[in-house]
Design a protein around this motif. Structure first.
Motif, PDB file in Angstrom:
ATOM      1  N   SER A 244       0.804  -1.087   0.090  1.00 45.28           N
ATOM      2  CA  SER A 244       0.195  -0.141  -0.034  1.00 45.28           C
ATOM      3  C   SER A 244       0.732   1.340   0.025  1.00 45.28           C
TER       4      SER A 244
ATOM      5  N   ILE B 147      -3.817  12.968   4.346  1.00 47.34           N
ATOM      6  CA  ILE B 147      -3.299  11.969   5.196  1.00 47.34           C
ATOM      7  C   ILE B 147      -2.442  10.929   4.483  1.00 47.34           C
TER       8      ILE B 147
ATOM      9  N   PHE C 281      -8.948   4.897   9.347  1.00 45.69           N
ATOM     10  CA  PHE C 281      -7.889   5.826   9.632  1.00 45.69           C
ATOM     11  C   PHE C 281      -7.282   6.571   8.328  1.00 45.69           C
ATOM     12  N   TYR C 282      -7.213   5.928   7.238  1.00 42.81           N
ATOM     13  CA  TYR C 282      -6.557   6.725   6.073  1.00 42.81           C
ATOM     14  C   TYR C 282      -7.765   7.445   5.232  1.00 42.81           C
ATOM     15  N   ARG C 283      -9.033   7.364   5.736  1.00 41.56           N
ATOM     16  CA  ARG C 283      -9.931   8.119   5.057  1.00 41.56           C
ATOM     17  C   ARG C 283      -9.997   7.626   3.480  1.00 41.56           C
TER      18      ARG C 283
ATOM     19  N   ASP D 217      -8.382  -0.007   9.220  1.00 43.76           N
ATOM     20  CA  ASP D 217      -7.402   0.885   8.567  1.00 43.76           C
ATOM     21  C   ASP D 217      -7.731   1.866   7.580  1.00 43.76           C
TER      22      ASP D 217
ATOM     23  N   SER E 215       1.428  10.375   5.225  1.00 38.22           N
ATOM     24  CA  SER E 215       1.921   9.078   5.450  1.00 38.22           C
ATOM     25  C   SER E 215       3.145   8.731   4.565  1.00 38.22           C
ATOM     26  N   GLN E 216       2.841   9.102   3.315  1.00 31.71           N
ATOM     27  CA  GLN E 216       3.916   8.756   2.300  1.00 31.71           C
ATOM     28  C   GLN E 216       5.409   9.549   2.473  1.00 31.71           C
TER      29      GLN E 216
ATOM     30  N   THR F 290      -5.278   3.860  -0.960  1.00 33.50           N
ATOM     31  CA  THR F 290      -4.104   3.390  -0.146  1.00 33.50           C
ATOM     32  C   THR F 290      -3.123   2.224  -0.965  1.00 33.50           C
ATOM     33  N   THR F 291      -4.057   1.385  -1.452  1.00 37.86           N
ATOM     34  CA  THR F 291      -3.395   0.142  -2.127  1.00 37.86           C
ATOM     35  C   THR F 291      -3.280   0.150  -3.593  1.00 37.86           C
TER      36      THR F 291
ATOM     37  N   GLY G 287       6.385   5.018   0.175  1.00 31.33           N
ATOM     38  CA  GLY G 287       6.374   5.698   1.185  1.00 31.33           C
ATOM     39  C   GLY G 287       7.280   5.587   2.331  1.00 31.33           C
TER      40      GLY G 287
END
Lengths: 540, 312
Positions: free
Chosen positions: A61, B37, B271-273, B268, B41-42, B86-87, A65
């Motif tokens: 994912s 977000i 949390f990451y919207r 999860d 995170s990245q 995210t993925t 990052g």
């Protein structure tokens, strides 16, 4: 390399067992505790398989990052042009050397003995291809544009940022910032790098298995195999270590660390790589405008006993640090930052002199206004700060300041509140991910004319033009000594002079290890952890 | 029956539409900007304005709420729930990859619960106020009172650490299934057992059961054919709800046992919207609930022929 520190633990008794179970109440994503005991094993020769109990899987994912460093791909499957040493200095990696060519170009001389895991040779083309991916995503703050990377020859590239950037190599040392991929591959799908380990199996959310890459250009890994098993719950990781299912675990909860120690299990700590700090909102609107008053900021800084916080609340598992960056990063220049001494009497006198008188309820007042502050706790989570907020609350109460604690469940909601500016003190736990000592100051405290929605940090914390001028010095020279001096000036301004930042301590990473682990050298930046120098005994 | 079934399926459409709107609104109205977000995170730092604008454009967050909902709904009807922020994978694929793991856990847990709860519930009712009845009720109380995380840690300590018979966590072999399934089954067993007992006691006191006994039917026939079958109507309703709960609410157990199911993935995502995942999950689980309820309704008619499907 030796293990840095070990703590010997006592066997579990009934009380510890109950505490372990009770820890589940805080549960699942929160720190908890456990104890350990595993059957003793006879030490044998090294070169075995290492099984790591790792937190959440982010291999797929967030393969570009920052989390890559915590997980196998970063620095183990992929590599970057330059690396980050344990004292946060830039060191050669896929680039043997580099030089700055005025006015704004960095030339990297590449190693000529490197091949990718798919057998393709590593050349300047791979660098150009990987940098183009970064350009596609906006340059990641390094000002790498579509045409920034030019191939000079097979093993030489020039990178010319779209804007002046004297600290490009410092930024590229972050694994998430500049991974070099085999051209034409997508690291979210297949992870083909040049690192000491190559991927042999990846099951999302379950495990990642790597084996030594026989054609690796550097020293071959000591391990015969490494397996990362993803276990999001810290208590489960502790129990897995105790049961002998894993050899090493990430992020031992602080409250459980003191109990590690029996059955050959031990606690391993990293050097300081992160920080715990409070930032004052200096641009807040009523009722969150009290941070605009430098007297209140200075009084708060004098009122918090960071030594007691570290030794008491955090059980000695933090280290004193007057700044936000690991002390080694600032060199000699860092000595000029002293922080404020713990002196509640001085804090009280300052508030008295400013007209804040103690009311009947023990809280100071002035012109009918109670001296009450709001601390917002939530970056990167509320749990990670515990029990700091309550400790600070008690200490501020001693000088007549009421503190309301607002716990925010996640980063999204935290940022949303920051956009609204609803808080006086903001608790953050952040890390140093690259070799630039200025990076944090630039990222968090640079002025911006953008709206709070776009740049909430600047709108809450940025001191203004005087500070921006100090930051400008950070990027005015390619010499690291100059950058260190500029960073020290910036932090001294934030901490000693304006009291906008109150550093509470340097964060160290906590690992649990079984006796199978012969060598493990934790990097202070978890994102840069390498596993090729780790060794475990052969056999289970 | 076929007309009833068809009508129930047609009823799904407005319910499904309502769920889709609620899912979309809940995800999008939650505080927090997914673009910032994700980028934070990245990069490990706050994103710049340019990066933020680029990401918001990429994620399609600049369009008005209703326009985004309409686009998403149109795609969802076609089976496209969007792409996870995210993925980077299709949401449907992400859910489909994980749902079988959760389903496996839920089915096994429910089977364990039914296997234990039904016989014990019936026996407890038949032998009211006996030692067995008291023990059953105390156990049911304990099972209902113990939080699942506590049970999970207790089971791991007992069967993976002290007695190293089973793995602590993970998925792969049948042994990995045991502890999470038992953890989930305990609470379900407790509630089903109490319910079965209560329903049996009520049914056993009914006139028709007395009549059956008076007619000289064997105790076995009275219990199984007359009492138990009627008591099952309420039990089946609760089983349906329990099953839905197990499918959608196993996040704590999945987290503790590192079970790669749908619950942990969705939390999860919250949390990451990760809007597409949240929306897709709510819609998906809403559909599953509706289908489970449909099956439950159809089961009523099978259990009790007096319950007829009538045209309104």
């Amino acid at each position: 390399m030796p293990i840095r520190r070990s703590h010997v633990l006592s066997p579990v008794d009934r009380r510890q067992f109950l505490r372990l179970l009770g820890a589940g109440a805080a549960t699942v994503a929160s720190p908890s505790l456990a104890r350990v005991a595993s059957a003793p094993r006879r030490l044998a020769q090294g070169g075995g398989e290492l099984i790591v109990g790792a937190p959440q899987d982010r291999t797929g994912s967030s393969s570009n990052g920052r989390y890559r460093g915590m997980y196998p791909p970063a620095w183990n499957v992929f590599e970057t042009l330059v690396g980050l040493s344990h004292d946060f200095a830039v060191e050669p990696a896929l680039a043997e050397s580099w030089e700055f060519i005025a006015p704004n170009t960095w030339r990297f001389i590449l190693r000529d003995d490197v091949v990718f895991h798919n057998g393709a040779p590593f050349t300047a083309e791979a660098v150009q291809w990987s940098m183009a991916r970064i350009a596609d995503e906006g340059g990641w703050g390094m000002y790498i544009g579509e045409d920034s990377t030019k191939i000079v020859d097979d093993h030489t590239v020039d990178i010319t940022p779209t804007e002046e950037n004297f600290i490009l190599p410092l930024q590229l040392s972050q694994p998430g910032a500049g991974p070099i991929l085999a051209p034409g591959t997508d690291n979210a799908v297949e992870r083909i790098g040049t690192g000491p380990f190559r991927e042999v199996e990846y099951v999302p959310d379950q495990q990642f298995v790597g084996e030594p890459f026989p054609e690796y250009w550097g020293a071959p890994p000591l391990l015969s195999r490494m397996t990362f098993r993803y276990m999001p719950d810290p208590t489960t990781r502790m129990l897995a270590l105790q049961a002998g299912e894993v050899d090493l675990i990430f992020d031992v909860p602080r409250e459980a660390a003191a109990q590690l120690g029996s059955g050959g299990l031990r606690l391993i700590t990293s050097p300081v790589g992160s920080y715990e700090a409070l930032y004052f909102n200096i641009h807040g609107a009523a009722p969150f405008e009290l941070g605009q008053d430098p007297v209140i900021r200075e009084a708060v800084s004098h009122a918090v006993d960071t030594g007691a916080l570290i030794e008491g609340a955090w059980q000695g598992l933090m280290e004193p640090n007057h700044t936000m960056v690991p002390p080694v990063m600032l060199g000699e220049a860092g000595n000029s930052i002293t922080g404020l001494s713990y002196d509640p009497a001085v804090a009280a006198q300052m508030l008295d002199a400013a007209g804040w008188t103690v009311g009947e309820d023990g809280i100071r007042q002035k012109d009918g206004r109670r001296l009450q502050l709001t601390m917002v706790v939530g970056y990167p989570s509320a749990e990670i700060h515990r029990p700091m907020p309550e400790f600070v609350q008690a200490q501020l109460l001693d000088i007549g300041i009421a503190l309301e604690i607002v716990q925010i469940p996640d980063v999204g909601a935290y940022r949303d509140r920051l956009v609204r500016g609803e808080g006086d003190l903001w608790a953050e736990n952040g890390g140093q991910g690259n070799a630039s000592p200025c990076a944090l100051a630039v990222e968090l405290f640079t002025s911006s004319e953008e709206s709070p929605e776009v740049n909430p940090y600047a709108n809450a914390f940025a001191p203004g033009p005087e500070f921006d001028a100090l930051l400008a010095e950070c990027v005015a020279s390619p010499e690291i000594e100059d950058v260190q001096a500029a960073a020290a000036d910036a932090f001294r301004y934030l901490i000693d002079e304006q009291h906008i930042v109150l550093p509470l301590g340097g964060v160290i990473r906590l690992y649990g290890a079984s006796e199978r682990v012969l060598v493990f050298e934790p990097h202070p930046s978890q994102f840069h952890q390498r596993w090729d120098t780790t060794d475990v005994t052969a056999g289970a | 029956m076929s007309r009833y079934l068809l009508r129930r399926i047609l009823y799904l459409a407005p319910v499904w539409l309502g769920i889709s709107f609620v899912a979309f609104a809940l995800a999008n109205l939650a505080p927090g900007d997914p673009a910032s977000i994700l980028l934070q995170s990245q990069f490990g730092r706050p994103p710049t304005a340019e990066e933020l604008a680029l990401k918001r454009e990429e994620l399609g967050l600049n369009a008005p709420f209703i326009a985004r909902y309409a686009t998403w709904l149109r795609d969802a009807v076609a089976g496209d729930f969007g792409t996870s922020y995210t993925t980077g994978e299709p949401v449907f694929q992400e859910l489909a990859n994980r749902f079988p793991n959760t389903l496996q856990l839920a089915v096994i847990s429910l089977l364990i619960a039914l296997t234990i709860a039904l016989p014990l519930g019936v026996l407890s009712a038949l032998k009211r106020d006996s030692l067995l009845d008291h023990l059953t009720r105390v156990n049911a109380l304990l099972g209902a009172a113990m939080p699942s995380y506590w049970v999970a840690y207790l089971l791991i300590l007992m069967f993976a650490v002290w007695l190293p018979l089973l793995p602590v966590a993970g998925r792969g072999t049948w042994q990995h299934l045991v502890l999470p399934s038992v953890t989930l089954a305990l609470a379900a067993t407790a509630s089903l057992m109490r319910l079965t007992r209560a329903e049996m006691l009520e049914v056993l006191g009914q006139d028709y059961v007395q009549t059956a006994r008076a007619k000289g039917l064997s105790a076995r026939a009275v219990t199984l054919r007359h009492a138990f079958r009627n008591a099952l109507i309420t039990v089946v309703t609760v089983v349906g709800m329990l099953f839905g709960g197990l499918l959608g609410g196993t996040v704590i157990v999945e987290t503790i046992f590192a079970w790669p199911g749908i619950g942990k993935f969705v939390v999860d995502s919250i949390f990451y919207r990760d809007y597409p995942v949240i929306q897709g999950f709510v819609l998906f689980m809403g559909t599953v609930f509706i289908l489970v309820n449909l099956v439950v309704d159809l089961t009523y008619a099978w259990l009790d022929p007096r319950i007829q499907v009538v045209r309104p």
